[in-house]
Write a protein that holds these residues in place. Structure first.
Motif, PDB file in Angstrom:
ATOM      1  N   ARG A  13       0.817  -1.205   0.000  1.00 35.54           N
ATOM      2  CA  ARG A  13       0.000   0.000   0.000  1.00 35.54           C
ATOM      3  C   ARG A  13       0.863   1.274   0.000  1.00 35.54           C
ATOM      4  N   ALA A  14       2.019   1.261   0.696  1.00 42.02           N
ATOM      5  CA  ALA A  14       2.943   2.407   0.653  1.00 42.02           C
ATOM      6  C   ALA A  14       3.498   2.602  -0.750  1.00 42.02           C
ATOM      7  N   LEU A  15       3.829   1.461  -1.389  1.00 47.48           N
ATOM      8  CA  LEU A  15       4.333   1.535  -2.765  1.00 47.48           C
ATOM      9  C   LEU A  15       3.254   2.115  -3.692  1.00 47.48           C
ATOM     10  N   ARG A  16       2.007   1.722  -3.415  1.00 49.25           N
ATOM     11  CA  ARG A  16       0.885   2.233  -4.218  1.00 49.25           C
ATOM     12  C   ARG A  16       0.795   3.761  -4.125  1.00 49.25           C
ATOM     13  N   ARG A  17       0.941   4.265  -2.883  1.00 49.31           N
ATOM     14  CA  ARG A  17       0.886   5.718  -2.717  1.00 49.31           C
ATOM     15  C   ARG A  17       2.050   6.403  -3.446  1.00 49.31           C
TER      16      ARG A  17
END
Length: 794
Positions: A13-17
């Motif tokens: 999810r951090a990578l997505r952001r």
């Protein structure tokens, strides 16, 4: 296992952001920076173009003012002709020319645009700013182009955003869902298998969508390349053949089936030193790894020559090594053609095709530098046409332009190859003899030029008879700088015109002082007219012999110089005529005399005529009828009390039609018209019957020696009888002796004027004379008449 899945989920999810932020940053960069960069470049181009046009126009006007510094504020049509670049479309911009005092000399119609750009350049003559040129160009087209670029950038940004966000996000989502599925697989293997099948189906759909987007983006890029006339190419080291995109084949007009872009075949297409410059640019790319671009010329498949901009960049492999070159080719023929046209406009006269003043300055400056290095001599010949303005006024500007073109051809034919010819503006040409030439050969060339231009020149609307004057200065003897040599040639040209025109003169050191004195007087006279300081009007009474009364006054100009004192009219009137100030001077005295006559009338004085001399230039070069109407309306003087005296020099053949029209209009206004200096110019009985003159003013040449010459008396008596037979009032000027008055009484002359009665004097003294003289002089013969006249005026 659940903790590991949770950690992985958090990282994903951090990578997505992060990916989302990168996508948004890329979209913002493409959407803002690309249009901004394009807009700045386009604005800079428009600004450079406007500044160049303004500087070019200011230079033209400055050079024209240098030659004609006295009346340039009133030469609106001439200024417009100098600054307007007729090869460019009407919407290319509009000019305003403003002098140092803020007076608008020339103002073209406003630019029809929502947004405009104005560039102002000072007009400098001899280092002094005397005004400014404002050039305004429309920016609507630039704004439209910027809007199109913005839309294209936005479209490209959306494609990039979709490509970056959808596919990676789908992958991340699927990866995250895969982890969830793996976790659920431990719980329920069947559900996991079913979920995996569903994910595979969604992934296939996402891939199909991504491919469609990529295909659409590729099509858009190809369309953009087509519109921009851009093609791609590449070349791998060691290969003999380049790869060309279909657009390059189309740009260069070669058939991909018959032309193989081998390196040697492509190199053979380059024109001139284009191959060498391209190889140098690509060698620089190989050495530095930086992108390089170069403009070259290439021969197309249809035989034409085109201009291309070739951009080269290095192709890098996974190890960072250069394995070849790639880049783009853009057709820039239209831009190069426009640049060539602008250069032609900057350095060549559009009317005659000859070099203009800017190129002349470059040529002579380089020549003087070269001569200082080599010690060789050269010569400058300035040619100015005699009477060109009259031809322009009578036959029209179209005929004047045709005449200038033909004279340029005549000079070129007489000059031959190897020398430099330019048109400096107006009717002035310049020849530079760059090689050492003996004085005898220069004289022979000047004689040939005079003869070539002196003959009648056939025009579409008839023939024009014209001559030229030539001023010659030797380089470097007569000047070591551009300004010095031009000044010397100008002085020689001025002397040639003073000596009778239609001849040549070499510069001599003694010319400077005399000409500078006249130029200084001309400047001071202009200042006197502008500031209304130092000019005055003297009035000479005109005596009606039948009633022994002052019937009117002739208004005569006087000038008191602030340092030189009183300047004779015989000196400053010809100076005003030669410097084109006579029109302003004539209008000034007309207004002053009419104002004074109305002032006398309002004070209760008997109505008396006021006579004002009119210059031929006022009829030829101004709207004289409108000037008279305006003066009569402003002063309130009854028209019949204004007498306009016109000399016979007006009645030259080429101007008769215009003069006749002007005189008829003046007559309809109710003013009195007098033919002045009758018998000394273009005397013709036809003029007396065809033109509406009320008075015939006989020149004093008819009265000189009349007391002792029977032949002279008979001649004068015949002239008076002629005028009386035509119903005209006879005015005899130059009367200085009592016996002359007696003879004029005997011949029944109407009015006399001369020193015998009174000299020209200021208004108050002239009025005192009229009051004292009216009705107090008895008619007597000889000295008795003179005694009575003197007694009447004290």
């Amino acid at each position: 296992m659940s903790d590991d899945v949770s950690q992985i989920d958090t990282k994903v999810r951090a990578l997505r952001r992060t990916v989302n932020a990168i996508a948004l940053s890329l979209v913002a960069a493409i959407t803002i920076l690309a249009p901004l960069g394009y807009g700045l470049i386009d604005y800079r181009y428009e600004e450079t173009h406007a500044s160049f046009r303004a500087k070019l126009s200011a230079s033209r006007v400055a050079q024209y003012i240098y030659q004609h510094s006295q009346l340039w504020q009133y030469q609106t049509a001439r200024i417009a002709e100098l600054i307007r670049l007729t090869e460019l479309p009407d919407n290319a911009g509009r000019y305003r020319v403003i002098d140092q005092a803020g007076k608008v000399v020339l103002s073209e119609d406003a630019v029809a645009a929502y947004a405009t750009m104005t560039r102002t350049v000072p007009i400098s003559v001899a280092g002094v700013s005397i005004g400014r040129v404002e050039f305004t160009v429309p920016l609507d087209s630039m704004i439209q182009r910027l809007g199109i670029a913005t839309l294209l950038s936005l479209l490209l940004a959306l494609c990039a955003y979709a490509t970056i966000r959808i596919f990676p996000f789908r992958v991340l989502d699927r990866a995250l869902e895969g982890l969830d599925s793996a976790h659920r697989m431990i719980v329920d293997k069947n559900a996991a298998l079913e979920q995996q099948n569903h994910e595979l189906m969604e992934r296939e759909q996402a891939l199909r969508s991504t491919k469609a987007m990529l295909r659409q983006r590729s099509e858009q890029l190809l369309e953009a390349q087509h519109l921009g006339k851009i093609g791609d190419w590449s070349f791998r080291l060691g290969d003999k053949t380049l790869w060309w995109s279909p657009e390059i084949y189309q740009l260069l007009a070669y058939d991909p089936q018959s032309f193989r872009p081998e390196r040697n075949a492509v190199t053979a297409l380059y024109v001139g030193d284009s191959a060498r410059r391209l190889q140098q640019a690509q060698a620089e790319v190989m050495r530095t790894g930086l992108v390089n671009s170069v403009d070259i010329k290439v021969k197309r498949g249809d035989g034409s020559i085109g201009d291309l901009a070739i951009t080269s960049k290095a192709m890098i492999n996974a190890d960072g090594g250069i394995i070849g070159l790639s880049g783009t080719i853009q057709d820039i023929s239209a831009r190069k053609s426009a640049e060539a046209q602008l250069e032609k406009l900057a350095y060549y006269d559009p009317l005659t095709g000859l070099a203009n003043r800017s190129l002349f300055h470059l040529e002579i400056s380089e020549l003087m530098v070269r001569n200082r290095r080599t010690g060789s001599d050269a010569a400058l010949l300035l040619l100015d046409l005699d009477g060109f303005k009259e031809i322009n006024d009578t036959l029209g500007h179209g005929a004047g332009d045709e005449l200038l073109r033909k004279i340029g051809q005549l000079i070129s034919q007489a000059l031959g190859p190897g020398n430099f010819l330019s048109r400096l503006g107006g009717d002035e040409f310049a020849i530079v003899l760059s090689h050492p030439t003996p004085r005898s050969e220069i004289e022979q060339l000047a004689t040939t030029l005079l003869a070539a231009i002196a003959g009648p020149i056939a025009l579409e609307r008839g023939e024009a008879a014209i001559s030229t004057s030539i001023g010659i200065a030797m380089i470097p003897r007569d000047g070591s700088t551009l300004n010095e040599i031009l000044r010397s040639a100008d002085l020689a040209l001025y002397r040639a015109k003073e000596d009778g025109r239609g001849r040549y003169r070499f510069f001599e050191a003694g010319m400077s002082a005399a000409v500078q004195h006249k130029m200084a007087l001309s400047r001071d006279l202009r200042a006197a007219i502008t500031d209304n300081v130092g000019l005055s009007v003297h009035y000479q009474p005109q005596i009606e012999l039948s009633s022994d009364r002052v019937a009117g006054f002739e208004a005569l100009m006087r000038w008191s110089h602030p340092t030189l004192g009183s300047i004779s009219p015989a000196e400053f009137i010809p100076l005003a005529e030669s410097s084109h100030l006579i029109c302003d001077l004539g209008l000034w005295i007309l207004r002053e005399a009419a104002t004074q006559a109305k002032r006398w009338l309002d004070a209760g004085e008997p109505p008396r005529d006021i006579a004002v001399n009119v210059s031929a230039a006022q009829i030829w070069h101004t709207d004289f009828v409108s000037d008279v109407v305006r003066v009569l309306e402003d002063t309130g003087l009854p028209p019949h009390l204004l007498c306009l005296e016109l000399t016979e020099s007006l009645l030259a053949d080429h101007a008769e039609g215009r003069v006749r029209n002007v005189l008829m209009q003046l007559k309809r206004l109710g003013v009195t018209l007098a033919l002045d200096d009758f018998g000394t110019g273009y005397s013709s009985l036809g003029y007396l019957t065809q033109l509406p003159f009320d008075k015939l003013k006989i020149d004093r040449v008819f009265i000189d020696g009349i007391a002792g010459s029977e032949r002279s008396r008979k001649l004068l008596q015949g002239v008076i009888a002629l005028g009386r037979g035509l119903g005209m009032t006879l005015v005899m000027e130059g009367v200085e002796r009592a016996e002359e008055v007696d003879i004029l009484l005997e011949f029944d002359c109407d009015v006399v004027q001369g020193f015998f009665f009174a000299r020209p004097t200021v208004a108050a003294t002239a009025l005192d004379f009229a009051r004292a003289f009216d009705g107090k002089v008895e008619r007597r013969a000889g000295a008795g008449f003179e005694t009575a006249a003197r007694a009447a005026v004290g």
